[in-house]
Design a protein around this motif. Structure first.
Motif, short mmCIF file in Angstrom:
data_model
loop_
_atom_site.label_atom_id
_atom_site.label_comp_id
_atom_site.label_asym_id
_atom_site.label_seq_id
_atom_site.Cartn_x
_atom_site.Cartn_y
_atom_site.Cartn_z
N ILE A 294 0.83 -1.20 0.00
CA ILE A 294 0.00 0.00 0.00
C ILE A 294 0.87 1.26 0.00
CG2 ILE A 294 -0.26 0.10 2.53
CD1 ILE A 294 -3.18 1.03 1.99
N ASP A 295 2.01 1.20 0.67
CA ASP A 295 2.91 2.36 0.66
C ASP A 295 3.47 2.60 -0.74
OD1 ASP A 295 2.62 3.04 3.35
OD2 ASP A 295 4.18 1.64 3.98
N ASP A 296 3.71 1.53 -1.46
CA ASP A 296 4.20 1.65 -2.83
C ASP A 296 3.13 2.28 -3.73
OD1 ASP A 296 5.97 1.30 -5.00
OD2 ASP A 296 5.07 -0.63 -5.52
N ILE A 297 1.87 1.89 -3.51
CA ILE A 297 0.78 2.50 -4.29
C ILE A 297 0.71 4.00 -4.01
CG2 ILE A 297 -1.69 2.50 -4.77
CD1 ILE A 297 -1.80 -0.37 -3.73
N ILE A 298 0.76 4.37 -2.73
CA ILE A 298 0.65 5.78 -2.36
C ILE A 298 1.82 6.58 -2.94
CG2 ILE A 298 0.69 7.39 -0.41
CD1 ILE A 298 -0.80 5.20 1.20
N GLU A 299 3.01 6.02 -2.87
CA GLU A 299 4.19 6.73 -3.37
C GLU A 299 4.11 6.93 -4.88
OE1 GLU A 299 9.06 6.14 -3.52
OE2 GLU A 299 7.85 4.98 -2.11
N ARG A 300 3.50 5.99 -5.58
CA ARG A 300 3.44 6.05 -7.05
C ARG A 300 2.00 6.25 -7.55
NH1 ARG A 300 5.30 0.33 -8.16
NH2 ARG A 300 4.87 0.93 -10.33
N ILE A 301 1.18 6.90 -6.73
CA ILE A 301 -0.25 6.98 -7.03
C ILE A 301 -0.52 7.74 -8.33
CG2 ILE A 301 -0.84 9.12 -5.78
CD1 ILE A 301 -3.22 7.37 -4.58
#
Length: 356
Positions: A294-301
């Motif tokens: 989920i942190d990866d999604i937020i960082e690359r949203i």
């Protein structure tokens, strides 16, 4: 100070609200982070990127200078996404009319703000940064609405929530038209929690909705229907109310009004819902495959192509559920799916089994 309005954030919702106000003959300046969007609004009178094919009034002007947009305004509306809201507010702290408390401030952003103390509600976080004049006087505006509909004059209802009755009424009068109904509320915390948390439920709803379609049933047992969706929606509303009470909501009717069940219903069911769309694309396009957590999604949203704020909210609702020791299986399940811990079908089977 003459009646004029500044809006910080030229996304779809900020632009739609700006259009409504400008059509009442009130000059509106809107801040855009993107130079191209500002140029389109000023030269073409259209926000081609975020709200295409909607003609904007000529008294709606755009700028990439946040301080210029905020300065000297009677009303200022904060419309930047929750991920960037605090940074946006920091741009205007030295504006004279803000420093002197001359501007009435409203917020139409939905979500939570990350802090060192954990996720916090938007208004209480902004109060820590804005001058003391704004303590207990900010107005939070939400409700079952989509920019695509409001900008085209579809009848819609909103809630203007504030601890200040005066400021709530002022924003109610500013926004209200014969097509846009605005109601006042004192339940600032309840309205904020409902507005942020419903986006998480909408992601789950989108996944379930996709699983119902013929294209997604090829190797899946046909066990989900309209009743399943209503079951999910009702259980999701219970979770929102549970978190709202834990965070200080004051009026139970907040969750049975347009700011609660109304906003949840339209976010889950409307074709314009970005979080519903994201949930569907988890099933239909395997959109999570390129992300590790989920942190990866937020960082690359930004790579998604649109902004599903429920992804960010899922992280913070999960943390808040842990903090308050709440059982929120839908929200916690969405978090685990986005964090690549479980698959959607595993979540739905477990969720339904737990309800039984």
């Amino acid at each position: 100070m003459t009646t004029n309005v500044g809006i910080l954030g030229a996304g779809a919702w900020g632009t739609a609200v700006a259009k409504v106000i400008a059509e009442k003959g009130i000059p509106v300046d809107i801040w855009s982070h993107e130079e191209s969007t500002a140029e389109d609004i000023n030269q073409l009178h259209e926000n081609r990127r975020f709200l295409p094919e909607v003609r904007l009034p000529e008294n709606l002007r755009a700028s990439t200078d946040a301080e210029a947009v905020a300065n000297g305004k009677e009303f200022l509306i904060l419309a930047a996404p929750s991920l960037y809201l605090l940074d946006t507010v920091k741009k205007i702290l030295s504006v004279p009319s803000i420093m002197e408390g001359q501007t009435t401030i409203g917020v139409i952003t939905k979500g939570f703000i990350p802090t060192k103390k954990g996720p916090r509600l938007i208004l209480e976080t902004l109060e820590d940064y804005l001058p003391g004049f704004y303590k207990h006087s900010l107005v939070y505006i939400a409700g079952p609405s989509h920019a695509e509909e409001v900008s085209r004059g579809k009848i819609t209802g909103l809630i203007a929530a504030s601890e200040s009755a005066k400021h709530s009424i002022r924003f109610r009068d500013l926004l209200r038209t014969n097509r846009l109904l605005v109601f006042s509320s004192f339940d600032v915390k309840g309205v904020q929690v409902a507005a942020a948390s419903k986006n998480v439920v909408a992601i789950a709803f989108g996944m379930l909705d996709a699983l119902k379609t013929e294209a997604c049933k090829k190797d899946i047992e046909d066990m989900f229907g309209d009743g399943t969706e209503s079951l999910l929606l009702a259980a999701g509303l219970n979770e929102i109310q549970l978190l709202g009470r834990a965070m200080g909501a004051t009026h139970p009717e907040t969750f049975t009004s347009i700011s609660g069940v109304g906003d949840l219903d339209v976010t889950c069911r409307s074709i314009f819902g970005r979080n519903r769309r994201f949930g569907r694309e988890i099933i239909e396009k395997d959109i999570l495959a390129s992300f590790t957590s989920i942190d990866d999604i937020i960082e690359r949203i930004g790579e998604i192509g649109y902004l599903p704020e429920g992804v960010v909210a899922a992280k913070y609702v999960y943390q808040l559920a842990e903090q308050y020791k709440l059982k929120m299986p839908i929200s916690q399940g969405v978090y685990r799916i986005l964090n690549r811990e479980i698959g959607p079908l595993d979540f739905l089977h477990t969720f339904i089994k737990d309800l039984g």
